[in-house]
Design a protein around this motif. Structure first.
Motif, PDB file in Angstrom:
ATOM      1  N   MET A   1       0.877  -1.331  -0.084  1.00 15.99           N
ATOM      2  CA  MET A   1      -0.038   0.101  -0.033  1.00 15.99           C
ATOM      3  C   MET A   1       0.972   1.448  -0.072  1.00 15.99           C
ATOM      4  O   MET A   1       2.014   1.395   0.830  1.00 15.99           O
ATOM      5  CB  MET A   1      -0.977   0.092   1.172  1.00 15.99           C
ATOM      6  N   GLY A   2       0.523   2.179  -1.001  1.00 14.78           N
ATOM      7  CA  GLY A   2       1.527   3.439  -1.137  1.00 14.78           C
ATOM      8  C   GLY A   2       1.158   4.494   0.465  1.00 14.78           C
ATOM      9  O   GLY A   2       0.314   4.306   0.857  1.00 14.78           O
ATOM     10  N   ILE A   3       2.246   5.406   0.407  1.00 15.96           N
ATOM     11  CA  ILE A   3       2.143   6.013   1.582  1.00 15.96           C
ATOM     12  C   ILE A   3       1.038   6.915   1.654  1.00 15.96           C
ATOM     13  O   ILE A   3       0.266   7.483   2.599  1.00 15.96           O
ATOM     14  CB  ILE A   3       3.544   6.787   1.565  1.00 15.96           C
ATOM     15  N   THR A   4       0.563   7.406   0.198  1.00 16.24           N
ATOM     16  CA  THR A   4      -0.720   8.484   0.234  1.00 16.24           C
ATOM     17  C   THR A   4      -2.119   7.502   0.752  1.00 16.24           C
ATOM     18  O   THR A   4      -2.691   8.104   1.573  1.00 16.24           O
ATOM     19  CB  THR A   4      -0.927   8.990  -1.116  1.00 16.24           C
TER      20      THR A   4
ATOM     21  N   ARG B   1      -2.159   4.850   2.652  1.00 16.82           N
ATOM     22  CA  ARG B   1      -2.026   4.785   4.153  1.00 16.82           C
ATOM     23  C   ARG B   1      -2.561   6.000   4.618  1.00 16.82           C
ATOM     24  O   ARG B   1      -3.164   5.955   5.959  1.00 16.82           O
ATOM     25  CB  ARG B   1      -0.613   4.479   4.395  1.00 16.82           C
ATOM     26  N   LYS B   2      -1.973   7.274   4.389  1.00 20.65           N
ATOM     27  CA  LYS B   2      -2.350   8.347   5.161  1.00 20.65           C
ATOM     28  C   LYS B   2      -3.954   8.796   5.093  1.00 20.65           C
ATOM     29  O   LYS B   2      -4.221   9.137   6.265  1.00 20.65           O
ATOM     30  CB  LYS B   2      -1.465   9.464   4.657  1.00 20.65           C
ATOM     31  N   VAL B   3      -4.256   8.607   3.792  1.00 16.95           N
ATOM     32  CA  VAL B   3      -5.635   9.155   3.620  1.00 16.95           C
ATOM     33  C   VAL B   3      -6.476   8.017   4.236  1.00 16.95           C
ATOM     34  O   VAL B   3      -7.678   8.387   4.993  1.00 16.95           O
ATOM     35  CB  VAL B   3      -5.959   9.003   2.106  1.00 16.95           C
ATOM     36  N   LEU B   4      -6.492   6.778   4.346  1.00 18.17           N
ATOM     37  CA  LEU B   4      -7.007   5.559   4.793  1.00 18.17           C
ATOM     38  C   LEU B   4      -7.256   6.011   6.428  1.00 18.17           C
ATOM     39  O   LEU B   4      -8.296   5.888   6.966  1.00 18.17           O
ATOM     40  CB  LEU B   4      -6.545   4.267   4.424  1.00 18.17           C
ATOM     41  N   THR B   5      -6.062   6.171   7.161  1.00 21.29           N
ATOM     42  CA  THR B   5      -6.349   6.421   8.458  1.00 21.29           C
ATOM     43  C   THR B   5      -7.191   7.458   8.713  1.00 21.29           C
ATOM     44  O   THR B   5      -7.672   7.657   9.744  1.00 21.29           O
ATOM     45  CB  THR B   5      -4.737   6.425   9.097  1.00 21.29           C
ATOM     46  N   SER B   6      -6.855   8.590   8.102  1.00 26.44           N
ATOM     47  CA  SER B   6      -7.613   9.773   8.185  1.00 26.44           C
ATOM     48  C   SER B   6      -9.057   9.752   7.856  1.00 26.44           C
ATOM     49  O   SER B   6      -9.990  10.315   8.664  1.00 26.44           O
ATOM     50  CB  SER B   6      -7.309  10.892   7.117  1.00 26.44           C
ATOM     51  N   LEU B   7      -9.518   8.894   6.813  1.00 27.81           N
ATOM     52  CA  LEU B   7     -10.827   8.622   6.863  1.00 27.81           C
ATOM     53  C   LEU B   7     -11.602   7.747   7.935  1.00 27.81           C
ATOM     54  O   LEU B   7     -12.563   7.935   8.346  1.00 27.81           O
ATOM     55  CB  LEU B   7     -10.970   7.677   5.356  1.00 27.81           C
ATOM     56  N   ALA B   8     -10.502   6.576   8.555  1.00 23.18           N
ATOM     57  CA  ALA B   8     -10.976   5.894   9.678  1.00 23.18           C
ATOM     58  C   ALA B   8     -11.369   6.942  10.830  1.00 23.18           C
ATOM     59  O   ALA B   8     -12.359   6.824  11.594  1.00 23.18           O
ATOM     60  CB  ALA B   8     -10.043   5.007  10.036  1.00 23.18           C
ATOM     61  N   LYS B   9     -10.415   7.931  11.222  1.00 19.63           N
ATOM     62  CA  LYS B   9     -10.730   8.831  12.266  1.00 19.63           C
ATOM     63  C   LYS B   9     -12.047   9.841  11.730  1.00 19.63           C
ATOM     64  O   LYS B   9     -12.892   9.995  12.702  1.00 19.63           O
ATOM     65  CB  LYS B   9      -9.665  10.112  12.367  1.00 19.63           C
ATOM     66  N   GLN B  10     -12.285  10.071  10.498  1.00 19.90           N
ATOM     67  CA  GLN B  10     -13.136  11.054  10.396  1.00 19.90           C
ATOM     68  C   GLN B  10     -14.720  10.209  10.498  1.00 19.90           C
ATOM     69  O   GLN B  10     -15.643  10.892  10.910  1.00 19.90           O
ATOM     70  CB  GLN B  10     -13.164  11.340   8.884  1.00 19.90           C
ATOM     71  N   TYR B  11     -14.607   9.058   9.952  1.00 18.72           N
ATOM     72  CA  TYR B  11     -15.945   8.171   9.879  1.00 18.72           C
ATOM     73  C   TYR B  11     -16.177   7.202  11.054  1.00 18.72           C
ATOM     74  O   TYR B  11     -17.120   6.642  11.208  1.00 18.72           O
ATOM     75  CB  TYR B  11     -16.059   7.734   8.663  1.00 18.72           C
ATOM     76  N   GLY B  12     -15.034   7.113  11.826  1.00 19.19           N
ATOM     77  CA  GLY B  12     -15.227   6.124  13.151  1.00 19.19           C
ATOM     78  C   GLY B  12     -15.124   4.865  12.939  1.00 19.19           C
ATOM     79  O   GLY B  12     -16.032   4.117  13.634  1.00 19.19           O
ATOM     80  N   PHE B  13     -14.383   4.335  11.956  1.00 30.54           N
ATOM     81  CA  PHE B  13     -14.245   2.704  11.789  1.00 30.54           C
ATOM     82  C   PHE B  13     -12.701   2.651  12.207  1.00 30.54           C
ATOM     83  O   PHE B  13     -12.069   3.362  12.364  1.00 30.54           O
ATOM     84  CB  PHE B  13     -14.739   2.275  10.352  1.00 30.54           C
ATOM     85  N   LEU B  14     -12.649   1.239  12.326  1.00 28.54           N
ATOM     86  CA  LEU B  14     -11.337   0.536  12.759  1.00 28.54           C
ATOM     87  C   LEU B  14     -10.683   0.038  11.544  1.00 28.54           C
ATOM     88  O   LEU B  14     -11.465  -0.773  10.789  1.00 28.54           O
ATOM     89  CB  LEU B  14     -11.118  -0.209  13.860  1.00 28.54           C
TER      90      LEU B  14
ATOM     91  N   SER C   1      11.041   0.117   3.691  1.00 30.09           N
ATOM     92  CA  SER C   1       9.923   0.267   4.200  1.00 30.09           C
ATOM     93  C   SER C   1       9.210   1.510   4.328  1.00 30.09           C
ATOM     94  O   SER C   1       9.598   2.566   4.489  1.00 30.09           O
ATOM     95  CB  SER C   1       9.894  -0.677   5.583  1.00 30.09           C
ATOM     96  N   LEU C   2       7.963   1.347   4.139  1.00 23.98           N
ATOM     97  CA  LEU C   2       6.853   2.582   4.584  1.00 23.98           C
ATOM     98  C   LEU C   2       6.409   2.380   6.022  1.00 23.98           C
ATOM     99  O   LEU C   2       6.407   1.258   6.643  1.00 23.98           O
ATOM    100  CB  LEU C   2       6.024   2.548   3.543  1.00 23.98           C
ATOM    101  N   PRO C   3       6.169   3.534   6.873  1.00 20.91           N
ATOM    102  CA  PRO C   3       5.536   3.328   8.112  1.00 20.91           C
ATOM    103  C   PRO C   3       4.246   2.615   7.928  1.00 20.91           C
ATOM    104  O   PRO C   3       3.483   2.587   6.895  1.00 20.91           O
ATOM    105  CB  PRO C   3       5.337   4.668   8.665  1.00 20.91           C
TER     106      PRO C   3
END
Length: 361
Positions: free
Chosen positions: A151-154, A156-169, A185-187
């Motif tokens: 998974m690309g770094i973009t 990764r960042k967008v998906l975690t941001s969406l999880a925060k915004q919409y409340g899923f894990l 390696s990427l974070p």
């Protein structure tokens, strides 16, 4: 008679197992800790190993649960937290056993097709904006099973941001992360945003699957529920196996083992990518992995899969590609390469290419 070449399960080869080191670790572990590891214990797992994992992830020990493989812990998580009507998002394709576990929990599955190895974030956003919020989004972010992609770094960042915004894990399954043979390696998603990520991994691909030692790092509330479910299911996991793993780690053997695996598997990855470049380019497409266990091949739609299966039935064993998809997948082939020698890999891909040519006649 032609020997069968097996491109089915993603298993480590016997020559990868650190036999002598494990014998020594077993001896030392029994000598030092027999009263504890040969007895019943906490369903959460062997505490010294839990404490080690907690330090690695900078979390409280209460957030770490160790079980008989990480898939079992995922099964427990689904059983204690999913109800009929809940939904889980997944990549397409994804690990077939995960699909089985989630289906068994009666949750609704929705898949997002990987394009060049990446989730289409716009499609995810569109569904979220319509109010379809999942309980979980299951991903394999490094050397995806069965696709081999990272998974690309973009993403990764967008998906975690969406999880925060919409409340899923997000459930991040990461058994292959340390098996990187090329590149940087990427974070991990957990490193980017631990508050919205459940991280799961195991020592199956790094030490031995026979030790059945997997773990999950997750919120304390969910950890408590999983521990209770585990206690009611099998009382406790094997402290014996988990103590051996910890002894292996504390003696510095894990770092050496990972380096040995990289040296063993890198030539096999090079071999499969080389022969696929020379023989398969006109028949399909694939992501070129930099690590892990798999290359995921999507064959062209004009290839008759029934004729192909007939042509290879006595020479090659392949997994059913449909198992990795919610629907479709008949033209997908997962190619595990780590358990085969370079000669077997080369011969196997030649056989596959020759069978494709025959099926097109």
């Amino acid at each position: 008679m032609t020997d069968m070449i097996t491109f089915t399960r993603g298993v480590p080869p016997a020559e990868s197992f650190p036999n002598e080191e494990l014998i020594e670790c077993t001896r030392q572990t029994v000598n030092k800790h027999s009263a504890q590891i040969l007895q019943y214990g906490s369903a959460a797992g062997y505490k010294p190993l839990r404490e080690y994992i907690a330090r690695q992830y900078a979390v409280n020990c209460e957030q770490v649960v160790i079980g008989q493989g990480s898939l079992q812990l995922l099964d427990f998580l689904c059983r204690i937290s999913l109800a009929k009507g809940d939904s889980v998002f997944v990549e397409q394709p994804t690990y077939d056993r995960t699909l089985t576990v989630i289906k068994r929990a009666k949750a609704q599955l929705l898949g997002f097709k990987l394009v060049d190895g990446q989730i289409n974030i716009r499609e995810v956003k569109a569904l979220l904006e319509k109010g379809h919020i999942p309980k979980y989004f299951y991903v394999i972010s490094d050397f995806q099973n069965p696709n081999g992609s990272v998974m690309g770094i973009t993403e990764r960042k967008v998906l975690t941001s969406l999880a925060k915004q919409y409340g899923f894990l997000i459930i991040e399954d990461s058994p292959y992360r340390r098996l990187r043979y090329e590149g940087k390696s990427l974070p991990s998603l957990f490193e980017i945003s631990p508050d919205v990520v459940i991280h799961m991994s195991s020592y199956s691909k790094l030490v031995s699957p026979g030790l059945r030692t997997g773990y999950m790092v997750l919120p304390k509330v969910l950890a408590k529920q999983i521990i209770k479910y585990a206690e009611d299911t099998y009382v406790c996991p094997s402290f014996f196996n988990q103590a051996i793993v910890l002894e292996f780690i504390e003696r510095g053997m894990l770092e050496k083992q990972v380096n040995n695996l990289i040296h063993l598997y890198r030539p096999r990855l090079i071999a499969i990518l080389s022969v696929m470049d020379s023989r398969m380019n006109q028949f399909g497409e694939w992501v070129k992995p930099q690590g892990g266990f798999y290359v995921g091949l999507t064959l062209n739609k004009d290839i008759d899969m029934w004729k192909l299966s007939e042509a290879i039935s006595s020479e090659l064993a392949l997994s059913d590609g449909c198992g990795f998809f919610l629907n479709g997948g008949s033209h997908f082939i997962r190619l595990p390469f780590c358990a085969l020698t370079e000669d077997e890999i080369t011969m196997g891909i030649h056989r596959l290419a020759d069978a494709i040519v025959c099926s097109l006649k």
